[in-house]
Design an enzyme around this catalytic site. Structure first.
Site, mmCIF file in Angstrom:
data_model
loop_
_atom_site.group_PDB
_atom_site.id
_atom_site.type_symbol
_atom_site.label_atom_id
_atom_site.label_comp_id
_atom_site.label_asym_id
_atom_site.label_seq_id
_atom_site.Cartn_x
_atom_site.Cartn_y
_atom_site.Cartn_z
ATOM 1 N N SER A 193 18.902 39.404 9.122
ATOM 2 C CA SER A 193 20.151 39.818 8.479
ATOM 3 C C SER A 193 20.988 40.717 9.380
ATOM 4 O O SER A 193 20.464 41.608 10.060
ATOM 5 C CB SER A 193 19.837 40.575 7.187
ATOM 6 O OG SER A 193 21.029 41.075 6.629
ATOM 7 N N ALA A 194 22.293 40.489 9.337
ATOM 8 C CA ALA A 194 23.234 41.354 10.066
ATOM 9 C C ALA A 194 23.203 42.792 9.523
ATOM 10 O O ALA A 194 23.694 43.709 10.188
ATOM 11 C CB ALA A 194 24.649 40.781 9.968
ATOM 12 N N ASP A 195 22.606 42.983 8.345
ATOM 13 C CA ASP A 195 22.473 44.346 7.808
ATOM 14 C C ASP A 195 21.727 45.257 8.787
ATOM 15 O O ASP A 195 22.040 46.443 8.916
ATOM 16 C CB ASP A 195 21.683 44.341 6.491
ATOM 17 C CG ASP A 195 22.413 43.642 5.343
ATOM 18 O OD1 ASP A 195 23.596 43.274 5.511
ATOM 19 O OD2 ASP A 195 21.774 43.463 4.278
ATOM 20 N N GLU A 234 28.268 48.236 -2.896
ATOM 21 C CA GLU A 234 28.603 46.905 -2.366
ATOM 22 C C GLU A 234 29.022 45.954 -3.487
ATOM 23 O O GLU A 234 28.795 46.222 -4.678
ATOM 24 C CB GLU A 234 27.416 46.312 -1.602
ATOM 25 C CG GLU A 234 26.183 46.061 -2.453
ATOM 26 C CD GLU A 234 25.264 44.993 -1.856
ATOM 27 O OE1 GLU A 234 25.728 43.863 -1.594
ATOM 28 O OE2 GLU A 234 24.070 45.291 -1.687
ATOM 29 N N ASP A 258 16.385 33.883 11.681
ATOM 30 C CA ASP A 258 17.183 34.483 10.607
ATOM 31 C C ASP A 258 16.838 35.956 10.419
ATOM 32 O O ASP A 258 15.828 36.315 9.806
ATOM 33 C CB ASP A 258 16.971 33.706 9.301
ATOM 34 C CG ASP A 258 17.976 34.093 8.233
ATOM 35 O OD1 ASP A 258 18.696 35.096 8.414
ATOM 36 O OD2 ASP A 258 18.043 33.389 7.207
ATOM 37 N N LYS A 301 12.945 43.289 -0.596
ATOM 38 C CA LYS A 301 12.094 42.367 -1.352
ATOM 39 C C LYS A 301 11.171 41.640 -0.396
ATOM 40 O O LYS A 301 11.545 41.364 0.743
ATOM 41 C CB LYS A 301 12.962 41.297 -2.011
ATOM 42 C CG LYS A 301 13.810 41.763 -3.135
ATOM 43 C CD LYS A 301 14.446 40.528 -3.797
ATOM 44 C CE LYS A 301 15.169 40.882 -5.063
ATOM 45 N NZ LYS A 301 16.428 41.570 -4.817
ATOM 46 N N LYS A 320 30.888 35.393 0.477
ATOM 47 C CA LYS A 320 29.926 36.436 0.840
ATOM 48 C C LYS A 320 30.266 36.836 2.271
ATOM 49 O O LYS A 320 30.125 36.035 3.194
ATOM 50 C CB LYS A 320 28.502 35.872 0.734
ATOM 51 C CG LYS A 320 27.420 36.827 1.215
ATOM 52 C CD LYS A 320 26.040 36.160 1.156
ATOM 53 C CE LYS A 320 25.021 36.952 1.948
ATOM 54 N NZ LYS A 320 23.761 36.226 2.138
ATOM 55 N N VAL A 354 25.682 44.474 2.531
ATOM 56 C CA VAL A 354 25.338 45.811 3.037
ATOM 57 C C VAL A 354 26.085 46.056 4.355
ATOM 58 O O VAL A 354 26.684 47.118 4.556
ATOM 59 C CB VAL A 354 23.808 45.944 3.224
ATOM 60 C CG1 VAL A 354 23.458 47.212 4.010
ATOM 61 C CG2 VAL A 354 23.112 45.939 1.861
HETATM 62 N N1 PSU Z 1 18.914 41.794 -1.437
HETATM 63 C C1 PSU Z 1 18.929 42.038 -2.764
HETATM 64 N N2 PSU Z 1 20.095 41.904 -3.451
HETATM 65 C C2 PSU Z 1 21.266 41.545 -2.838
HETATM 66 C C3 PSU Z 1 21.232 41.305 -1.424
HETATM 67 C C4 PSU Z 1 20.050 41.432 -0.776
HETATM 68 O O1 PSU Z 1 17.897 42.371 -3.337
HETATM 69 O O2 PSU Z 1 22.301 41.429 -3.508
HETATM 70 C C5 PSU Z 1 22.504 40.953 -0.726
HETATM 71 C C6 PSU Z 1 23.101 42.208 -0.054
HETATM 72 O O3 PSU Z 1 24.502 42.121 -0.130
HETATM 73 C C7 PSU Z 1 22.645 42.074 1.373
HETATM 74 C C8 PSU Z 1 22.720 40.579 1.556
HETATM 75 O O4 PSU Z 1 23.454 42.764 2.299
HETATM 76 O O5 PSU Z 1 22.255 40.035 0.332
HETATM 77 C C9 PSU Z 1 21.888 40.106 2.726
HETATM 78 O O6 PSU Z 1 22.174 38.769 2.965
HETATM 79 P P1 PSU Z 1 21.617 38.062 4.296
HETATM 80 O O7 PSU Z 1 20.123 38.005 4.087
HETATM 81 O O8 PSU Z 1 22.256 36.732 4.301
HETATM 82 O O9 PSU Z 1 22.010 38.934 5.438
HETATM 83 MN MN MN Z 2 20.633 35.360 7.521
#
Ligand code: PSU
Ligand code: MN
Length: 305
Positions: A142-144, A27, A140, A161, A88, A108
């Site tokens: 994540s879309a992941d 990524e 909230d 984390k 992003k 991701v």
């Molecule tokens: N967690 C990490 N390092 C990162 C990310 C998450 O330890 O770089 C990044 C990844 O690209 C992940 C994104 O897909 O943050 C998730 O963001 P959000 O929580 O906004 O979905």
């Molecule tokens: Mn989010």
């Protein structure tokens, strides 16, 4: 319109596809929003080399010039790490950033989408997004996690984390039917530490077993991804009480400042690097290298099936 018109393969990845070599996606949000410069570029280049050294071909993915780029040049990596206004890009943002020809880093979720478009089955990163703490208020998530539920790419990471709500992240993945396989562990690794109190349902002691799980999932047409969680090597772990304290401080500061949405994860990542005086960055880089080794080995094993 043909999907191929939106894809641009690097020469190395195009050659690997043509000759049937194992390919591992990487990524780019980890570069643009996950780590400071210049360590991010250094990490990106080294991780690619580790994948080559372990028998696979790396394909770092990003959005540039209206294309989904599958495999980046050194100049591309430098652009991602240094240009202002790198977006992003999550699933929500994808069409907009491509259509307006902005430069975008893939999360991701969007790295999985690009990998699936490109016919790549494996993807290595550091940590995934998940269910945020306080999600009851903010919604909230994540879309992941949704992407893992629907896109057939195997993601190798070091868990998540504890800026996230880890047990609820596991519950969500269970609901969505995503297998979470511990590599040589039966508990969820918590990124900076190799263990956590949260039991996994699946684990595997060899890369061959993981490859065969992925193959079976594909053969059954199960559609979604597989999440492989690989603990940080012991010698690079941070002390659990120390890092948990830092994370608490970072989360509290984000709340105070009213940071929400796509900005919260990058804010917390940056804050943790600052508060640990770079110790967390070192651990983060080492766990990505370890994931690259294991991911390339899984991809190679899969290729032999
Ligand atoms: N967690 C990490 N390092 C990162 C990310 C998450 O330890 O770089 C990044 C990844 O690209 C992940 C994104 O897909 O943050 C998730 O963001 P959000 O929580 O906004 O979905
Ligand atoms: Mn989010």
């Amino acid at each position: 319109m043909n999907l191929n018109a939106y894809l641009e393969f690097s020469p190395e990845v195009a050659e690997a596809k043509a000759s049937g070599k194992p390919i591992v996606a990487l990524e780019s949000t980890i570069i643009s929003h996950g780590m400071p410069y210049p360590q991010n570029v250094e990490m990106a280049k080294t991780v690619e080399q580790i994948i080559r050294d372990n028998g696979a071909v790396p394909a770092t993915i990003a959005i540039m010039d209206g294309k989904y780029k599958i495999g980046l040049s050194e100049a591309d990596l430098e652009r991602l790490a240094t240009e202002d206004n790198v977006a992003k890009v999550s699933r929500r943002d994808l069409a907009e950033v491509i259509a307006t020809k902005r430069i975008g880093a893939t999360t991701v979720a969007t790295t999985m989408i690009g990998a699936a478009f490109a016919g790549i089955k494996f993807f290595v990163t550091g940590g995934i997004g998940g269910v945020h703490r306080g999600f009851e208020e903010t919604m909230d998530v994540s879309a992941d996690l949704e992407e893992l539920a629907q896109t057939p790419v195997t993601v190798i990471c070091a868990g998540a984390k504890s800026i996230l709500d880890l047990p609820r992240t596991l519950e969500y993945l269970e609901t969505k039917g995503v297998p979470v396989i511990g590599y040589k562990t039966d508990v969820l690794p918590a990124f900076y530490t190799g263990t956590s109190p949260y039991k996994l349902n699946g684990s595997a002691d060899s890369v061959d077993t993981i490859a065969s799980i992925v193959k079976t999932s594909t053969d059954l047409g199960l559609d979604g991804g597989v999440l492989v969680v690989n603990p940080i090597p012991k010698e690079h772990e941070l002390d659990a009480a120390y890092i948990d304290g830092i994370i608490e401080t970072a989360v509290a500061e984000a709340e105070d400042k009213g940071i929400v949405g796509k900005d919260i994860t990058p804010f917390l990542l940056g804050k943790i690097v600052e508060l640990t005086d770079g110790k967390s960055l070192k651990a983060n880089i080492e766990l990505v290298y370890n994931n690259a080794k294991v991911g390339a080995q899984i991809a190679s094993s899969y290729n032999g099936l």
